[in-house]
Design a protein around this motif. Structure first.
Motif, PDB file in Angstrom:
ATOM      1  N   ALA A 255     -32.021 101.813  15.937  1.00 35.08           N
ATOM      2  CA  ALA A 255     -33.170 101.777  15.824  1.00 35.08           C
ATOM      3  C   ALA A 255     -34.428 101.071  15.653  1.00 35.08           C
ATOM      4  CB  ALA A 255     -33.206 103.082  14.508  1.00 35.08           C
TER       5      ALA A 255
ATOM      6  N   ILE B 258     -36.846 101.709  19.059  1.00 43.27           N
ATOM      7  CA  ILE B 258     -38.669 100.863  18.325  1.00 43.27           C
ATOM      8  C   ILE B 258     -38.979 100.091  19.706  1.00 43.27           C
ATOM      9  CG2 ILE B 258     -40.688  99.911  17.559  1.00 43.27           C
ATOM     10  CD1 ILE B 258     -37.948 101.336  14.663  1.00 43.27           C
TER      11      ILE B 258
ATOM     12  N   ARG C 185     -38.313 114.737   6.870  1.00 43.71           N
ATOM     13  CA  ARG C 185     -37.390 113.090   6.897  1.00 43.71           C
ATOM     14  C   ARG C 185     -37.478 113.250   5.130  1.00 43.71           C
ATOM     15  NH1 ARG C 185     -38.722 109.861  12.187  1.00 43.71           N
ATOM     16  NH2 ARG C 185     -38.610 112.241  12.792  1.00 43.71           N
TER      17      ARG C 185
ATOM     18  N   SER D 115     -40.379 104.892  13.477  1.00 41.83           N
ATOM     19  CA  SER D 115     -39.905 105.964  14.168  1.00 41.83           C
ATOM     20  C   SER D 115     -40.510 106.260  15.121  1.00 41.83           C
ATOM     21  CB  SER D 115     -39.452 107.273  13.268  1.00 41.83           C
ATOM     22  OG  SER D 115     -38.858 108.243  14.440  1.00 41.83           O
TER      23      SER D 115
ATOM     24  N   ALA E  15     -37.544 103.282   9.862  1.00 43.31           N
ATOM     25  CA  ALA E  15     -37.751 104.610   9.424  1.00 43.31           C
ATOM     26  C   ALA E  15     -39.099 105.276   9.168  1.00 43.31           C
ATOM     27  CB  ALA E  15     -37.527 104.381   7.908  1.00 43.31           C
TER      28      ALA E  15
ATOM     29  N   VAL F 289     -34.929 108.059  15.656  1.00 43.76           N
ATOM     30  CA  VAL F 289     -34.691 108.699  14.141  1.00 43.76           C
ATOM     31  C   VAL F 289     -33.560 107.950  13.366  1.00 43.76           C
ATOM     32  CG1 VAL F 289     -34.829 110.979  12.598  1.00 43.76           C
ATOM     33  CG2 VAL F 289     -35.942 110.800  14.841  1.00 43.76           C
ATOM     34  N   LEU F 290     -34.569 107.198  12.182  1.00 42.71           N
ATOM     35  CA  LEU F 290     -32.917 106.544  11.509  1.00 42.71           C
ATOM     36  C   LEU F 290     -32.665 107.290  10.565  1.00 42.71           C
ATOM     37  CD1 LEU F 290     -32.243 103.619  10.196  1.00 42.71           C
ATOM     38  CD2 LEU F 290     -34.097 103.658   8.427  1.00 42.71           C
TER      39      LEU F 290
END
Length: 382
Positions: free
Chosen positions: A231, A235, A196, A300, A297, A220-221
């Protein structure tokens, strides 16, 4: 975990070999080669997506990204007693990318096309290898590609010809991976696709992260941060309880973040200490929005095997660098992380948290890693 990263012939990276750890911080002065290292990592990941040719095209083609200096520097050149000049070439012109771990390694050798064709800036894949262990040897190779020919080792240990007419722009990772005798290629391809990259999130007034978006579960951002609200909501729903609130409170004492939902559309809202109402994403400062993007990010619920952050400190107030370092260090317990940065405060904090610091510098136009021992490495033969 990736243990060794090797790049040769790409821009200023004439021959760089690095040992990396679960958390590695790459720093150096402007122009030292940090961006080239980041781009080289992206190219490695692009091999598994079948995108390395168009990715190099965006940089001007293979001829535009090759090392522009001499193949070797003489002692006189290094001491300044002799002008830097071309030498008699002993090896073919090439761009080589590779990495290895305790489990297996992979390398690719890209060369120049035959002159005179229509696609004169497209690279040609000359050789590829997949092996077990840190260093390529003849006895530990699972798969070898030389020109159009690919040889695989089957489950009995016997080698067989898997392909004889592979196109020069196709990788064996995308065309020879199968569950039967190409299981190792398949596993490596999926690992590379899991890498990523986050590089300079947009935070201007028209940035995708500031817009309302239809909300779907988003573990997943996205690379552009367009699905930030979804996102963050994901979370909160399936991530580690309390981490999101703790990360926001660490950077903004007394603050909290929430996601407003209206007719299926999600929008980020942030309540800050002293305000009577939450601010929407369109009202947040560039630095605050960027920090929330990094939070999404790094927290995640589906951690990658490797995450690379390129200059995450951009637009952040210095007071946010310590909370960001703590956030990155915590994420490095779930994913291997490489941070490319020139913010000394962030670099120092990550180093104190156990990260390996690699400082890049330029010598005669070539990127070198200061004080680093070069690990053993063998490139696949053409």
């Amino acid at each position: 975990m990736v243990s060794r990263l090797c790049i040769a012939g790409y821009r200023s990276l004439r021959d760089v070999r690095l040992e990396i750890e679960p958390l590695t911080v790459v720093t150096g002065a402007n122009g030292s080669g940090k961006s080239s290292l980041y781009r080289a990592l992206r190219l490695l990941a692009d091999v598994a997506q079948g995108r390395i040719v168009p990715s190099l095209a965006l940089e001007g083609g293979i001829s535009s990204v090759l090392w522009a200096g001499p193949e070797q520097f003489s002692r006189g050149m290094k001491r300044g007693e002799q002008a830097v000049q071309g030498t008699v070439r002993k090896a073919p012109i090439s761009l080589k990318l590779g990495f290895s771990s305790e489990s297996y390694g992979y390398a690719i050798d890209l060369g120049l096309p035959v002159p005179g064709g229509l696609f004169g800036r497209d690279p040609v894949i000359k050789a590829e290898s997949l092996w077990t262990g840190l260093v390529l040897q003849r006895a530990n190779a699972f798969a070898e590609r030389n020109g159009p020919s690919v040889t695989l080792r089957d489950r009995t240990g016997q080698r067989r010809q898997a392909h004889t007419h592979l196109q020069p722009f196709d990788s064996m990772l995308t065309h020879c991976a199968n569950p039967e005798d190409g299981a190792e290629l398949l596993s490596l391809r999926e690992q590379l696709r899991d890498w990523r990259f986050y590089d300079h999130f947009r935070t201007d007034i028209e940035a995708p992260a500031r817009r309302r978006q239809v909300g779907t579960r988003t573990p997943v951002l996205a690379g552009d941060g367009a699905d930030l609200a979804a996102a963050l909501a994901t979370i909160r729903e399936i991530g580690i309880e309390g981490e999101l609130d703790a990360a926001v409170a660490d950077a903004f004492p007394g603050g909290s973040v929430d996601v407003a939902v209206s007719d299926g559309y999600f929008e980020v809202e942030m309540l800050q200490h002293g305000l009577l109402r939450p601010l929407k994403a369109t009202e947040l400062s560039d630095g605050t929005l960027r920090y929330l993007l990094l939070v999404a990010a790094l927290l995640s619920p589906r951690p990658p095997s490797l995450m690379i952050l390129n200059e995450p400190e951009t637009s952040l107030h210095p007071d946010l660098l310590s909370p960001l370092a703590r956030l990155i260090a915590a994420a490095a317990k779930r994913s291997q992380i490489i941070v490319v940065s020139h913010a000394e405060r962030l670099v120092s904090a990550l180093t104190k948290a156990g990260g390996r610091r690699i400082t890049l510098a330029k010598e005669l136009g070539e990127t070198v890693a200061e004080g680093e021992e070069r690990p053993m490495w063998n490139w696949p033969a053409r």
